[in-house]
Structure formats: C-alpha cells, structure tokens
Enzyme design. Structure first.
Site, PDB file in Angstrom:
ATOM      1  N   CYS A 125      -6.108   2.777   4.583  1.00  0.00           N
ATOM      2  CA  CYS A 125      -4.721   3.058   4.227  1.00  0.00           C
ATOM      3  C   CYS A 125      -4.663   4.536   3.818  1.00  0.00           C
ATOM      4  O   CYS A 125      -5.287   4.919   2.819  1.00  0.00           O
ATOM      5  CB  CYS A 125      -4.370   2.129   3.066  1.00  0.00           C
ATOM      6  SG  CYS A 125      -2.702   2.301   2.508  1.00  0.00           S
ATOM      7  N   CYS A 149       5.636  11.381  -3.590  1.00  0.00           N
ATOM      8  CA  CYS A 149       6.668  10.817  -2.713  1.00  0.00           C
ATOM      9  C   CYS A 149       8.034  11.010  -3.358  1.00  0.00           C
ATOM     10  O   CYS A 149       8.175  10.907  -4.575  1.00  0.00           O
ATOM     11  CB  CYS A 149       6.411   9.331  -2.480  1.00  0.00           C
ATOM     12  SG  CYS A 149       7.597   8.583  -1.343  1.00  0.00           S
ATOM     13  N   CYS A 200      -1.359  -2.200  -3.425  1.00  0.00           N
ATOM     14  CA  CYS A 200      -0.054  -1.698  -3.002  1.00  0.00           C
ATOM     15  C   CYS A 200       0.782  -1.306  -4.214  1.00  0.00           C
ATOM     16  O   CYS A 200       0.894  -2.078  -5.167  1.00  0.00           O
ATOM     17  CB  CYS A 200       0.699  -2.782  -2.236  1.00  0.00           C
ATOM     18  SG  CYS A 200       0.139  -2.952  -0.572  1.00  0.00           S
ATOM     19  N   GLU A 229      -4.983   9.919  -2.289  1.00  0.00           N
ATOM     20  CA  GLU A 229      -5.874   8.765  -2.311  1.00  0.00           C
ATOM     21  C   GLU A 229      -5.790   7.996  -0.991  1.00  0.00           C
ATOM     22  O   GLU A 229      -4.733   7.935  -0.351  1.00  0.00           O
ATOM     23  CB  GLU A 229      -5.479   7.844  -3.472  1.00  0.00           C
ATOM     24  CG  GLU A 229      -5.645   8.514  -4.827  1.00  0.00           C
ATOM     25  CD  GLU A 229      -5.144   7.702  -6.012  1.00  0.00           C
ATOM     26  OE1 GLU A 229      -5.279   8.193  -7.146  1.00  0.00           O
ATOM     27  OE2 GLU A 229      -4.609   6.602  -5.822  1.00  0.00           O
ATOM     28  N   CYS A 256       6.688   1.285  -7.468  1.00  0.00           N
ATOM     29  CA  CYS A 256       5.582   2.053  -6.905  1.00  0.00           C
ATOM     30  C   CYS A 256       5.217   3.247  -7.796  1.00  0.00           C
ATOM     31  O   CYS A 256       6.074   4.068  -8.144  1.00  0.00           O
ATOM     32  CB  CYS A 256       5.997   2.550  -5.518  1.00  0.00           C
ATOM     33  SG  CYS A 256       4.816   3.688  -4.790  1.00  0.00           S
ATOM     34  N   CYS A 296      10.840   4.441  -5.116  1.00  0.00           N
ATOM     35  CA  CYS A 296      10.868   2.971  -5.202  1.00  0.00           C
ATOM     36  C   CYS A 296      10.348   2.568  -6.589  1.00  0.00           C
ATOM     37  O   CYS A 296       9.293   3.065  -7.024  1.00  0.00           O
ATOM     38  CB  CYS A 296       9.994   2.348  -4.121  1.00  0.00           C
ATOM     39  SG  CYS A 296      10.438   2.900  -2.468  1.00  0.00           S
TER      40      CYS A 296
END
Ligand code: SF4
Length: 363
Positions: free
Chosen positions: A105, A112, A357, A92, A119, A116
């Site tokens: 972005c 990933c 975010c 994305e 996220c 975190c």
C-alpha cells in the site's frame, strides 16, 4: 523539466534521449537499469557510452533514492515502512501478506488535503505531491528489502512466527500495489499515472495492470479522466456511507461531489473499461453501520458491477469515533450478501504499529 530519471516512463525517456541527439533505444537501457536492476548512479549505467552518461549529468539529470528511516512489524506480519524524503518530509508504506500475494500500500502525497474525519493522514493536511519516482521507489525499496529478508531466512531457517523471514523465495516480491496509503492519488493524477506505467512496464517491475489499484475518496474529474486512458488500473472508491448526509459528516469531499455525481462518473468509467469497481466501506459505530444503512447501500449499488470491502474503523489518537464490532459488521455484510453483492470483511491488519487503514501518519 523533471530531472529525476526514476520518475520517467519509457516514452518520457525516449523524448529525453532523442532531444539530446541519441537513438531512441537508449531509453530502454536507462529504464531497465533503474527500474529492474536498481541502479542509482548514472555513471553505473554501463550500457550507455561514457560521453552520454557525462552529458546526462551535465544536463542536471540524476536518479533519486528513498531511504528507509523506520521499519515496524506487527505480530500479524504486516510491516510498516517509514521513508525519509530529501526535504525532511516522511511517508509510509504498508506491506500486507495474504497467501502468496504480497501487497504494498503506497503513499502518493505527503499528508492529504481531503480531511476525511476517520483518517489520521487527513489531519496532517497536505505538504506536497510525491513525484512518480518517489511513488515507484516505495515498491523498489520494499521489494529489495523483502528479497534480502527472504534470503536471510533461507540461510538461518529462522522462527516460523516471523512472517517476514519464513516465506519461500517464490514469494519474495511484491505482486500487488494499491495506491491507498497517505494522500489522494487522483489529486496527484499525472505522477500516479506515470507510476502505474513505470510499474507495469515489462522492462521494469512488470506488475500486471489488474494488480495495480487506485483508491480514491471520489474525485470525479479524476475518475472521468481515468476512464479515457490507454492504461487502466483497477479502481477502488472509499465510499463509507449510503447517503450524502452521512457521507458529508465523514468526508468533506461529498459537498463538492455528491453521490449522484460520483456514481455518474463511476458509470462512465465502467462503460468504457468494463472493469469491476471495489467499494471500501469503513464501519463506524452508530454512524453508518445499521441494517438500514446496509439496505440503503444495496439500493445505491444497484446496477453497478462491484464488490464491497468492509473494514472496521481503526481507532487512533485524537479521533473519538468507535469501531462497530464484529456482530454489527457481520449483520451488515449479511444484508449485502443476501442482495447478491460480493462482500468481504477485511481483517484488521497492522493495528499495533498504526499501519491499518486510516492510521497512517499517526505515529
Ligand atoms: S482517507 Fe484517503 S483521501 Fe481521506 S484523508 Fe485519508 S488519505 Fe486522504
């Protein structure tokens, strides 16, 4: 050897063409055809001889192209693009509008590995790194899309509520790129740096180096490596806590690279580049958002040339953290500003389409 010509910097193309016994300058023809004119078929690079085009194909070279599989627009104007990859993966990118800036972005990995806790991408785990071509093409394809949308708006003079179709032609291109979408850019260092070189090149998109920003959760070796490069994009650090104890709860990478080590690497980066660093700080209720946390952050940032972006935590399914609320954010920002630290409270953008975010990859 990477056969996708879209993934190659000018220097890499020069090595390819000279290796095939051709003059170096042909690399420039290939680069501008792909990165500036959007050519996706080697046979359409008509500035090359027919025989050389055939030779490139014979060598297995090709030009990749990302496909948009979904496009969602938030009422605030933010647009999320979902791209399908040839191996079935999805990534994305998020287009943000800010006065005359168009910031994209971009993702650098499929998923990933950093985990975190605030996220959604972190919960996917890592499927693979993106190639430089796949990173760059997010910019190329979205750029093409907003140009087309802009042209449609000129013809139809459509609703002023629709930010995609009402901005004038002068704004119909991406001016800034942040490597802050899905993935940790410094964990895919070589491809991301090649993407920086490609996007910055004057024969291609020609996005100024100060308009290209790498955002990292704090991979120390990557920051140190970046300090020694001949090309230096801006650096943003996803910090989110003033102490190791709090940061470890939010970002597992802190166990490997505690804050003292991270700030030593940032210091080295600044001594070499003289660049200011941006710290991203996501405020989570009851975890990292009190006045005391702000005071500890001020102490931590002493002597660092920096600015701070405060972002309220964006909730997403499967994560029970809570956003801090406006009052707590303003109180936090006040402490930083009183200490002379340039601080911006980032507006929540793209929440309804899961483009804010920490929300990428959550559907
Ligand atoms: S915040 Fe960035 S580094 Fe952390 S899990 Fe999400 S994508 Fe990965």
């Amino acid at each position: 050897m990477e056969k996708d010509l879209k993934s190659k910097t000018v220097a890499q193309l020069e090595r390819l063409v000279t290796g095939l016994g051709q003059p170096k300058y042909l690399a420039g023809y290939i680069f501008s055809a792909i990165q500036s004119r959007g050519v996706t078929d080697i046979s359409a690079i008509t500035t090359l001889s027919k025989s050389f085009r055939a030779k490139l194909v014979e060598e297995g070279c090709y030009i990749s192209k990302l496909e948009i599989v979904d496009k969602l627009t938030d009422p605030d104007g933010t647009v999320k693009y979902v791209f399908g990859l040839p191996d079935g993966g999805r990534i994305e990118s998020v287009l943000l509008f800010d006065d005359d800036r168009r910031t994209l972005c971009v993702s650098t990995q499929v998923g990933c590995a950093m985990g975190c806790v605030f996220c959604a991408t972190g919960r996917l785990g890592l499927a693979r790194n993106l190639t430089a071509g796949e990173i760059v093409d997010q910019v190329n394809v979205v750029n093409q899309d907003i140009r087309t949308s802009g042209n449609q708006a000129d013809k139809t003079n459509s609703s002023p509520d629709n930010l995609i179709t009402c901005y004038p032609d002068t704004r119909n291109h991406i001016s800034n790129v942040v490597f802050m979408g899905m993935g940790e850019p410094l964990a895919n260092y070589d491809a991301v740096l090649d993407a920086v070189r490609i996007l910055n090149n004057s024969a291609g998109r020609h996005i100024g180096i100060r308009h290209l920003t790498m955002s990292t959760c704090g991979l120390v070796e990557g920051i140190e490596r970046l300090a020694d490069e001949d090309i230096q994009p801006r650096l943003a650090i996803s910090l989110n806590a003033p102490t190791d104890a709090i940061r470890q709860k939010l970002m597992p990478i802190t166990k490997k690279y505690p804050l003292d080590r991270l700030f030593a690497a940032i210091g080295r980066y600044q001594r070499t580049t003289r660049n200011r660093v941006t710290f991203e700080y996501c405020l989570i209720k009851g975890i990292n958002d009190t006045v005391l946390h702000a005071q500890m952050l001020v102490k931590r940032l002493r002597g660092v040339m920096c600015n701070v972006n405060l972002i309220e935590y964006n909730p997403h399914e499967g994560c029970n953290l809570k956003p801090s609320g406006r009052q707590a954010i303003e109180r936090f920002a006040g402490v930083l500003k009183d200490a002379g630290i340039e601080t911006i409270i980032r507006l929540k953008m793209g929440q309804t389409i899961n483009a804010a975010c920490g929300q990428l990859g959550s559907g």
